[in-house]
Design a protein around this motif. Structure first.
Motif, PDB file in Angstrom:
ATOM      1  N   ALA A  53      41.414  41.378  23.676  1.00 16.99           N
ATOM      2  CA  ALA A  53      41.629  39.983  23.780  1.00 16.99           C
ATOM      3  C   ALA A  53      40.711  39.143  23.496  1.00 16.99           C
ATOM      4  O   ALA A  53      40.788  38.089  22.820  1.00 16.99           O
ATOM      5  CB  ALA A  53      42.486  39.665  24.994  1.00 16.99           C
ATOM      6  N   GLY A 105      47.379  36.804  27.134  1.00 14.94           N
ATOM      7  CA  GLY A 105      47.180  37.411  28.605  1.00 14.94           C
ATOM      8  C   GLY A 105      48.528  37.846  29.072  1.00 14.94           C
ATOM      9  O   GLY A 105      49.568  37.701  28.566  1.00 14.94           O
ATOM     10  N   GLU A 106      48.498  38.483  30.384  1.00 15.91           N
ATOM     11  CA  GLU A 106      49.681  38.844  31.203  1.00 15.91           C
ATOM     12  C   GLU A 106      50.682  37.885  31.130  1.00 15.91           C
ATOM     13  O   GLU A 106      50.473  36.781  31.343  1.00 15.91           O
ATOM     14  CB  GLU A 106      49.356  39.512  32.319  1.00 15.91           C
ATOM     15  CG  GLU A 106      48.385  40.845  32.104  1.00 15.91           C
ATOM     16  CD  GLU A 106      47.000  40.657  32.576  1.00 15.91           C
ATOM     17  OE1 GLU A 106      46.648  39.536  32.180  1.00 15.91           O
ATOM     18  OE2 GLU A 106      46.366  41.727  33.190  1.00 15.91           O
ATOM     19  N   ARG A 135      44.456  30.441  26.950  1.00 16.00           N
ATOM     20  CA  ARG A 135      43.906  32.115  26.791  1.00 16.00           C
ATOM     21  C   ARG A 135      43.704  32.662  27.711  1.00 16.00           C
ATOM     22  O   ARG A 135      42.374  32.627  28.110  1.00 16.00           O
ATOM     23  CB  ARG A 135      43.193  31.851  25.442  1.00 16.00           C
ATOM     24  CG  ARG A 135      43.412  31.226  24.180  1.00 16.00           C
ATOM     25  CD  ARG A 135      42.100  31.150  23.326  1.00 16.00           C
ATOM     26  NE  ARG A 135      42.639  30.754  21.901  1.00 16.00           N
ATOM     27  CZ  ARG A 135      42.309  29.568  21.428  1.00 16.00           C
ATOM     28  NH1 ARG A 135      41.754  28.569  22.215  1.00 16.00           N
ATOM     29  NH2 ARG A 135      42.537  29.259  20.218  1.00 16.00           N
ATOM     30  N   HIS A 136      44.414  33.464  28.466  1.00 17.46           N
ATOM     31  CA  HIS A 136      44.296  34.235  29.676  1.00 17.46           C
ATOM     32  C   HIS A 136      43.630  35.623  29.359  1.00 17.46           C
ATOM     33  O   HIS A 136      43.266  36.293  30.223  1.00 17.46           O
ATOM     34  CB  HIS A 136      45.487  34.332  30.676  1.00 17.46           C
ATOM     35  CG  HIS A 136      45.735  33.218  31.244  1.00 17.46           C
ATOM     36  ND1 HIS A 136      44.807  32.557  32.287  1.00 17.46           N
ATOM     37  CD2 HIS A 136      46.751  31.993  31.000  1.00 17.46           C
ATOM     38  CE1 HIS A 136      45.610  31.387  32.725  1.00 17.46           C
ATOM     39  NE2 HIS A 136      46.697  31.253  32.131  1.00 17.46           N
ATOM     40  N   GLY A 137      43.892  36.080  28.308  1.00 22.95           N
ATOM     41  CA  GLY A 137      43.288  37.544  27.734  1.00 22.95           C
ATOM     42  C   GLY A 137      41.926  37.683  28.307  1.00 22.95           C
ATOM     43  O   GLY A 137      41.079  36.958  28.368  1.00 22.95           O
ATOM     44  N   HIS A 138      41.496  38.947  28.743  1.00 21.07           N
ATOM     45  CA  HIS A 138      40.368  39.458  29.363  1.00 21.07           C
ATOM     46  C   HIS A 138      39.814  40.562  28.913  1.00 21.07           C
ATOM     47  O   HIS A 138      38.471  40.788  29.067  1.00 21.07           O
ATOM     48  CB  HIS A 138      40.446  38.950  30.637  1.00 21.07           C
ATOM     49  CG  HIS A 138      41.535  39.702  31.518  1.00 21.07           C
ATOM     50  ND1 HIS A 138      41.256  41.467  31.750  1.00 21.07           N
ATOM     51  CD2 HIS A 138      42.489  39.604  31.709  1.00 21.07           C
ATOM     52  CE1 HIS A 138      42.485  41.845  32.538  1.00 21.07           C
ATOM     53  NE2 HIS A 138      43.305  40.836  32.348  1.00 21.07           N
TER      54      HIS A 138
END
Ligand SMILES: NC(=O)c1ccc[n+]([C@@H]2O[C@H](COP(=O)([O-])OP(=O)(O)OC[C@H]3O[C@@H](n4cnc5c(N)ncnc54)[C@H](O)[C@@H]3O)[C@@H](O)[C@H]2O)c1
Length: 312
Positions: free
Chosen positions: A142, A119-120, A135-138
């Motif tokens: 991602a 993520g960002e 894992r922050h990708g959303h």
């Protein structure tokens, strides 16, 4: 024998010949089998048509090729696909690959995950991210990669398979046209003699040349029991303005402009990436990014029939 699913795309076009040059026999299965020319390696690289989202196609490819190792590169790049369409290729396709390999007793698999998974940048302050980070990708792309990583781990834990995710950063190369492309177009558009403009000079990227990515997959797939399930490629943290300056060293007349000097860094994706795992386990070393910029400029100019630029 190594089977590369999605083997005639941007990575596969490099990876299959590279592995062939190392003495490997290669089979590529792709839904678009004619997008790569492997005629120079026709004895060692065979190509078949198949759809990874169809389980029977994957089993069929495994039955024909009888590989000892499989790489899956078939995927939609981006997050704008209809949910069902993206699910079939990205989630079902990846699971078809894992499950077919399990049934065919192929224990060793590698696949491409992504820099999008963590993520960002805003989640990490000024430090380098590593594979252990949350894992922050959303977004769709991602989330699908996150699920692939989880599913791979489940296969490893429950079935004793050896599945490695490579998380490439911002991959660059003359024929890259989808995914993150501003850092590529900053090189390829002026190389063709055309002007190009971007919103922010300080927008940060982490490019890595596709030849290096192919080299990574080639090293990783031949190792039987790798130490880690997930490896970041890392790359060169660089701003679009710095890329433009490198391009102008080689092409002094290049017309690359920016609407603003600042404001891009804060909204940049991840560009500080720890790749210690790959470096330590696989001895990966990248050529200087400046050399790769010149390589891309000359690849484009060769194709366009323009005079090549010498190194400085
Ligand atoms: N290119 C990048 O910048 C980048 C960055 C990070 C991660 N990745 C990942 O690396 C992998 C490879 O990327 P790429 O740039 O080579 O992509 P690509 O689109 O160039 O290649 C993918 C290949 O898969 C094939 N394919 C698509 N649908 C298929 C299907 N249903 N069945 C069989 N084959 C199918 C395509 O025809 C293509 O040849 C992908 O998983 C991608 O998400 C790419």
């Amino acid at each position: 024998m190594i089977l590369i699913i999605g083997g005639t795309g941007f990575y596969g076009r490099r990876l299959a010949p590279l592995l062939a040059n190392c003495g490997e026999e290669i089979a590529c299965m792709d839904i678009n089998p004619e997008t790569a020319d492997f005629s120079e390696h026709s004895k060692q690289v065979r190509v078949m048509r198949g759809d990874v989202s169809q389980f029977d196609d994957v089993m069929n490819a495994l039955n024909i090729a009888k590989p000892s190792r499989v790489i899956n590169l078939a995927y939609f790049l981006g997050s704008d696909y209809p949910p069902r369409v993206a699910f079939k290729l990205n989630i079902l396709g990846m699971d078809n690959c894992f499950e077919a390999c399990r049934l065919a007793a192929v224990n060793r698999i590698a696949y491409a995950s992504s820099l999008a998974v963590p993520g960002e940048r805003k989640f990490y302050g000024d430090r380098r991210i590593n594979e252990g980070d949350f894992r922050h990708g959303h977004v769709q792309y991602a989330m699908h990669k996150i699920f692939n990583e989880w599913q791979a781990q489940d296969y490893c834990e429950k079935h004793g398979m050896e599945i490695t995710a490579i998380r490439p950063a911002n991959v660059t190369g003359p024929d890259k046209i989808i995914g993150s492309v501003d850092h590529v177009f900053c090189i390829t558009t002026p190389a063709r003699g055309n002007p190009v403009s971007f919103p922010f000079r300080d927008a940060m990227r982490c490019p890595i040349h596709v030849d290096e990515v192919a080299e990574i997959f080639a090293r990783v797939i031949v190792k039987d029991k790798p130490e880690h399930w997930i490896c970041n490629t890392g790359g060169q943290a660089v701003s679009l303005g710095e890329i433009a300056d490198i391009v102008k060293e080689f092409l002094p007349g290049a017309q690359i402009t920016f609407d603003k000097d600042t404001g891009g860094k804060e909204v940049s994706g991840n560009y500080l990436i720890d790749n210690t795992r790959l470096v330590q386990e696989f001895g990966v070393q990248y050529r200087p990014y400046r050399e790769r910029v010149l390589q891309i400029i000359n690849d484009i100019r060769r194709e366009a029939g323009l005079p090549l630029i010498g190194g400085r």
